[in-house]
Design a protein around this motif. Structure first.
Motif, short mmCIF file in Angstrom:
data_model
loop_
_atom_site.label_atom_id
_atom_site.label_comp_id
_atom_site.label_asym_id
_atom_site.label_seq_id
_atom_site.Cartn_x
_atom_site.Cartn_y
_atom_site.Cartn_z
N PRO A 180 -0.94 -1.92 -9.00
CA PRO A 180 0.31 -2.62 -8.68
C PRO A 180 1.53 -1.78 -9.01
O PRO A 180 1.55 -1.04 -10.00
CB PRO A 180 0.24 -3.87 -9.57
N PHE A 181 2.55 -1.87 -8.16
CA PHE A 181 3.79 -1.18 -8.43
C PHE A 181 4.40 -1.69 -9.73
O PHE A 181 4.37 -2.88 -10.02
CB PHE A 181 4.79 -1.41 -7.30
N LEU A 220 9.40 1.49 -8.39
CA LEU A 220 10.28 1.02 -7.32
C LEU A 220 11.69 1.56 -7.47
O LEU A 220 12.34 1.91 -6.47
CB LEU A 220 10.27 -0.50 -7.29
N THR A 221 12.18 1.64 -8.70
CA THR A 221 13.51 2.23 -8.87
C THR A 221 13.47 3.72 -8.56
O THR A 221 14.42 4.27 -8.00
CB THR A 221 14.03 2.00 -10.30
N THR A 268 8.52 -10.84 -12.10
CA THR A 268 8.29 -11.76 -10.98
C THR A 268 8.70 -11.12 -9.65
O THR A 268 8.00 -11.23 -8.64
CB THR A 268 9.06 -13.07 -11.16
N ASN A 269 9.83 -10.42 -9.66
CA ASN A 269 10.30 -9.75 -8.44
C ASN A 269 9.42 -8.57 -8.07
O ASN A 269 9.22 -8.29 -6.89
CB ASN A 269 11.75 -9.31 -8.62
N VAL A 270 8.90 -7.88 -9.07
CA VAL A 270 7.97 -6.78 -8.79
C VAL A 270 6.70 -7.34 -8.15
O VAL A 270 6.16 -6.76 -7.20
CB VAL A 270 7.64 -6.01 -10.09
N ASP A 271 6.25 -8.49 -8.65
CA ASP A 271 5.07 -9.13 -8.05
C ASP A 271 5.33 -9.49 -6.59
O ASP A 271 4.45 -9.36 -5.74
CB ASP A 271 4.69 -10.38 -8.84
N GLU A 277 -8.55 2.50 -9.52
CA GLU A 277 -7.15 2.22 -9.16
C GLU A 277 -6.49 3.50 -8.69
O GLU A 277 -6.55 4.53 -9.36
CB GLU A 277 -6.38 1.64 -10.35
N TYR A 278 -5.85 3.41 -7.52
CA TYR A 278 -5.13 4.56 -6.99
C TYR A 278 -3.68 4.50 -7.46
O TYR A 278 -3.08 3.43 -7.52
CB TYR A 278 -5.20 4.58 -5.46
N ASP A 279 -3.11 5.66 -7.75
CA ASP A 279 -1.79 5.75 -8.36
C ASP A 279 -0.69 5.20 -7.46
O ASP A 279 -0.42 5.73 -6.38
CB ASP A 279 -1.50 7.23 -8.68
N SER A 280 -0.01 4.13 -7.91
CA SER A 280 1.04 3.52 -7.11
C SER A 280 2.30 4.39 -7.06
O SER A 280 3.07 4.32 -6.10
CB SER A 280 1.39 2.14 -7.66
#
Length: 367
Positions: free
Chosen positions: A81-82, A87-88, A166-169, A246-249
C-alpha cells in the motif's frame, strides 16, 4: 534450476534480445538455447466440446482473458500500500519534471482527492494553471513564477491531506480499482499448458473427469515454422508456486509520476524491475503446484484463436465416449499423430497409457 531461476533466465534473455526477433536465423538460435530450460513437450487437458475439437483440427489454440481463468488471484501483483511519503514524493517528482503534467494529473484524477476539505481549491487552482500554461505557450509568455506560487498555495494542503491515513487508504483503493487491475490483468490473454499428461487432478478438473483428452505439443522441430509462430513460443514461461511478495509502492509512485509527465503508460522499466514484476505476476498460490504449468501471455483484451501447429500426440481419457474417440482418431489418422489410451491397471488402482494402432482401430470399427 528451479522454476523461479528458469523464469529469471528466460526473462533476462527475452528482454536482451526481443528486438532481434524479426530475424528468423537469430530467433532459431535463441529458441535452441531457450529450450535448454523450457520443456520440449507440454500438454493441454481438454474436454470434448465442439470448440476444443475444432481448434485442434485447425491447429489453433484459444487464448483466454484472465477473467475466465479459475484462479481469481492469478496474474496479479501484491503492491505494498502507498504510504504518505510515497504520495507526497510522487507530487514533488511531478513538479520537478514539469508543471503542466502535475496540474493535469490533479484534474484527471480528481476523484482520488474528492474527500479532501480543500478539494474545490485544489481542482480550481489546477484548472486555472492549465489555462495559464496554455495561454503562455500560445503567446510565448512566461508565467513560471505564477505557477510556482500556485503550487506553493496548494502544496501544504496536499501534504496535510496525505498525512491522514484515511485519505491514503482512499487513494490506494482508487489506484487498485482504477489503474492497477484494468492496466494489468484485464488487458492480457493467456494459454496454459502442463509438464505432464498423467496428473490425476488435471484429468478430473480439466478433462471432464477422464472423459476428455490431452494434447501433446512437441517443439522438437520448431525450426520449420514461420517467424510469427516462433515469436509466440519464445514467450513460454513457467508459473511459480509460492506466496506473493509485496512489491515496492515507492517505485510504482515514481513510475506513475514519470508516466504522467511523458504521456506514456508503457514506459521502459529496467530489466531488474521487469523481472521482479513478472515474477510476481506469474506467482500462484502453492495449492496449485500440481499443475506444473507453463504459459504464454499476450498483451490483448479479447480472447482469440492463434496458430499453434505443434500437436504430436493425443491421449484419450478412460471414460471418453466412442463418438468422441472416433472423431479424435480420424483427426490423428489424417495428421499422422500418435494416440495413447488411458486404461486402468489389472488391479484398478492406477492408470497406464497404451499406444493405439489408429488405422487398425478405425478399420475394425468400419467392418
Amino acid at each position: 534450476m528451479d522454476r523461479e531461476e528458469k523464469l529469471k533466465w528466460i526473462m533476462y534473455n527475452l528482454f536482451e534480445h526481443e528486438d532481434k526477433f524479426d530475424n528468423k536465423e537469430f530467433l532459431i538460435d535463441y529458441l535452441g538455447n531457450n529450450f535448454k530450460v523450457v520443456p520440449r513437450k507440454l500438454y493441454k487437458y481438454r474436454t470434448c466440446n465442439r470448440r476444443n475439437i475444432n481448434s485442434l483440427k485447425e491447429n489453433k489454440v484459444f487464448f483466454s482473458p484472465f477473467k475466465n481463468v479459475d484462479d481469481d488471484l492469478d496474474f496479479t501483483v501484491n503492491i505494498a500500500p502507498f504510504k504518505s511519503q510515497d504520495l507526497t514524493t510522487m507530487m514533488d517528482n511531478l513538479l520537478m519534471l514539469d508543471f503542466e503534467p502535475f496540474f493535469q494529473f490533479i484534474v484527471d484524477n480528481k476523484v482520488a482527492f474528492i474527500q479532501t476539505p480543500f478539494y474545490e481549491q485544489l481542482i480550481d487552482t489546477s484548472e486555472l494553471m492549465l489555462h495559464i500554461i496554455c495561454y503562455s505557450k500560445k503567446y510565448n509568455l512566461s508565467f513560471e513564477e505564477n505557477i510556482k506560487t500556485a503550487y506553493e498555495t496548494i502544496k501544504p494542503g496536499l501534504y496535510q491531506y496525505y498525512s491522514d491515513s484515511t485519505n491514503v487508504d482512499t487513494f490506494n483503493e482508487y489506484f487498485e480499482k482504477g489503474m492497477l487491475e484494468s492496466n494489468i490483468r484485464d488487458e492480457r490473454i493467456v494459454y496454459c499448458m502442463a509438464e505432464r499428461y498423467d496428473v490425476g487432478p488435471m484429468w478430473s478438473l480439466y478433462a471432464g473427469e477422464n472423459s476428455g483428452f490431452v494434447i501433446e505439443y512437441s517443439f522438437e522441430e520448431f525450426e520449420r515454422y514461420d517467424v510469427e509462430v516462433l515469436k509466440l513460443i519464445s514467450l513460454i514461461m513457467p508459473s511459480i508456486y509460492d506466496n506473493k511478495s509485496e512489491y515496492d509502492s515507492a517505485y510504482i509512485a515514481n513510475l506513475m509520476a514519470e508516466s504522467v509527465v511523458m504521456g506514456d503508460t508503457e514506459l521502459e522499466i529496467d530489466w531488474e524491475e521487469r523481472v521482479k514484476i513478472y515474477k510476481e505476476l506469474l506467482t500462484k498460490n502453492p495449492d496449485w503446484k500440481y499443475q506444473d504449468e507453463w504459459r504464454i501471455v499476450l498483451n490483448e483484451e479479447s480472447g482469440r484463436l492463434v496458430d499453434f501447429p505443434f500437436v504430436s500426440s493425443i491421449i484419450l481419457g478412460e471414460k471418453i465416449s466412442e463418438y468422441n474417440k472416433r472423431r479424435l482418431l480420424n483427426y490423428a489418422s489424417k495428421r499422422n499423430v500418435k494416440v495413447l489410451q488411458q486404461e486402468r491397471t489389472n488391479m484398478g488402482s492406477a492408470y497406464t497409457y497404451i499406444e493405439l494402432s489408429v488405422d487398425e482401430y478405425l478399420g475394425q470399427k468400419r467392418k
